[in-house]
Design an enzyme around this catalytic site. Sequence first.
Site, PDB file in Angstrom:
ATOM      1  N   ARG A 152       0.963  -1.237   0.074  1.00  8.90           N
ATOM      2  CA  ARG A 152      -0.021   0.006   0.114  1.00  8.90           C
ATOM      3  C   ARG A 152       0.959   1.131   0.077  1.00  8.90           C
ATOM      4  NH1 ARG A 152      -1.934   3.377   4.129  1.00  8.90           N
ATOM      5  NH2 ARG A 152      -1.353   1.609   5.811  1.00  8.90           N
ATOM      6  N   TYR A 191     -16.653  15.741 -17.042  1.00  6.36           N
ATOM      7  CA  TYR A 191     -16.977  14.412 -16.718  1.00  6.36           C
ATOM      8  C   TYR A 191     -18.063  14.352 -15.598  1.00  6.36           C
ATOM      9  CZ  TYR A 191     -16.937   9.185 -14.951  1.00  6.36           C
ATOM     10  OH  TYR A 191     -17.216   8.241 -14.336  1.00  6.36           O
ATOM     11  N   LYS A 217      -8.444   4.136 -19.224  1.00  4.19           N
ATOM     12  CA  LYS A 217      -8.969   4.247 -20.702  1.00  4.19           C
ATOM     13  C   LYS A 217      -7.875   4.150 -21.417  1.00  4.19           C
ATOM     14  CE  LYS A 217     -12.682   5.638 -18.532  1.00  4.19           C
ATOM     15  NZ  LYS A 217     -12.665   5.912 -17.231  1.00  4.19           N
ATOM     16  N   ASP A 254      -7.573  17.259 -16.073  1.00  3.08           N
ATOM     17  CA  ASP A 254      -7.586  15.894 -16.531  1.00  3.08           C
ATOM     18  C   ASP A 254      -7.320  15.633 -17.919  1.00  3.08           C
ATOM     19  OD1 ASP A 254      -8.637  13.265 -17.353  1.00  3.08           O
ATOM     20  OD2 ASP A 254     -10.224  13.484 -16.391  1.00  3.08           O
TER      21      ASP A 254
END
Length: 380
Positions: free
Chosen positions: A55, A108, A205, A180
């Site tokens: 982590r 978005y 994506k 973004d």
Amino acid sequence: MESSFETKIVHSAKKTTTPIRSKVTPIYQTSAFTFDSLEDLEGYYQGEGNYLYSRTGNPNPDELGQMVATIEGAPAGIATSSGISAILAAVISVVKSGDHIVAADDVYGGSFHLLKEELKNMGIETTFVSFTDFNLVERAIKSNTKLLYTETITNPLLRVENVEAVVDLAEKHDLYTVVDNTFATPYHCNPYKLGIDLVIHSATKYIGGHSDVTSGVIVGREELVEKARSKVVNLGANVSPFEAWLTVRGLKTLALRMKTQSNNARILAEALRENKDVKKVYYPFQEEQAGYGAMVSIELSNNVDVSRFFKSLSWIKLVPTLAGVETTVSHPLKTSHRALSSEARERLGITNELVRISVGIEHSDDIVAVFEKAIESSLK
């Protein structure tokens, strides 16, 4: 000599330094790393070792963050569990409770919800305004504004942001900038080189590119990326080693995929612009220098039965995401932007007739033919 994008993207991976000289970085599918002694363990906390617990750090996510930073021309990067976790970590690394954000109103839908609702619960206010008029943007800035947030190519209406104007306004008012870059990708645009502080990607994506991972990336100014890294670690927003490894594998073919997909998208957009039953085509036709991108959005005319259209697309799948090698479609009204108010959707033009198309690597003639036939067979 500066390498070309195509060369840099293939050869920016970490070089293996272990005795076993693997050509590809191994998958470090482990929850933790071992130590020979308490002294070695203490050395990690004193900055002498790299890894303790996956982590907090792992070679595969580190490789992904570093590779995207390299091709973006940024000094540092970090991988996250998803695009939305990348947005969250980037934003809260530069704003805190009591601060204010000015964001583009056509981002978005998931980003809109995060900024409007989730951050509000953290004491962070966001004002959404059209970034087509920077006078409006400037008037929205308050005394407690800390951040300008937008997208290089907006989702789903494909407005190309004036990144230089965003940077100029931020510098004038001493604000941070987060952009973004998912739709444009580093192949078409490098916002950090234009002065943006932090650049985020939904690596799910185009970075991954094959619809088989969920991951995100933040790149940018080193001190800000380190703040974002702290948020990722302490909020548990890290990406798994295997997901990071898969994303890196996909990233190496980004240039090949984007070249083909962007070319196909332009051909499709030009063809549909000539179709009398397509009311409007959203596509950055004018962006010849920066590239066109692989997304096309269309507004069908009232002559087309929308439900029948989606059922008539043959091998083109209806999905709530984008950017795989296959051409797919989505319905923003009922997926990505369904959380917006009806007033906000109407103002932006997100109607029942709006279709977002993620163009793939198939032959362009076949892609055009499927859409033309689907429109024709769906006429009322």
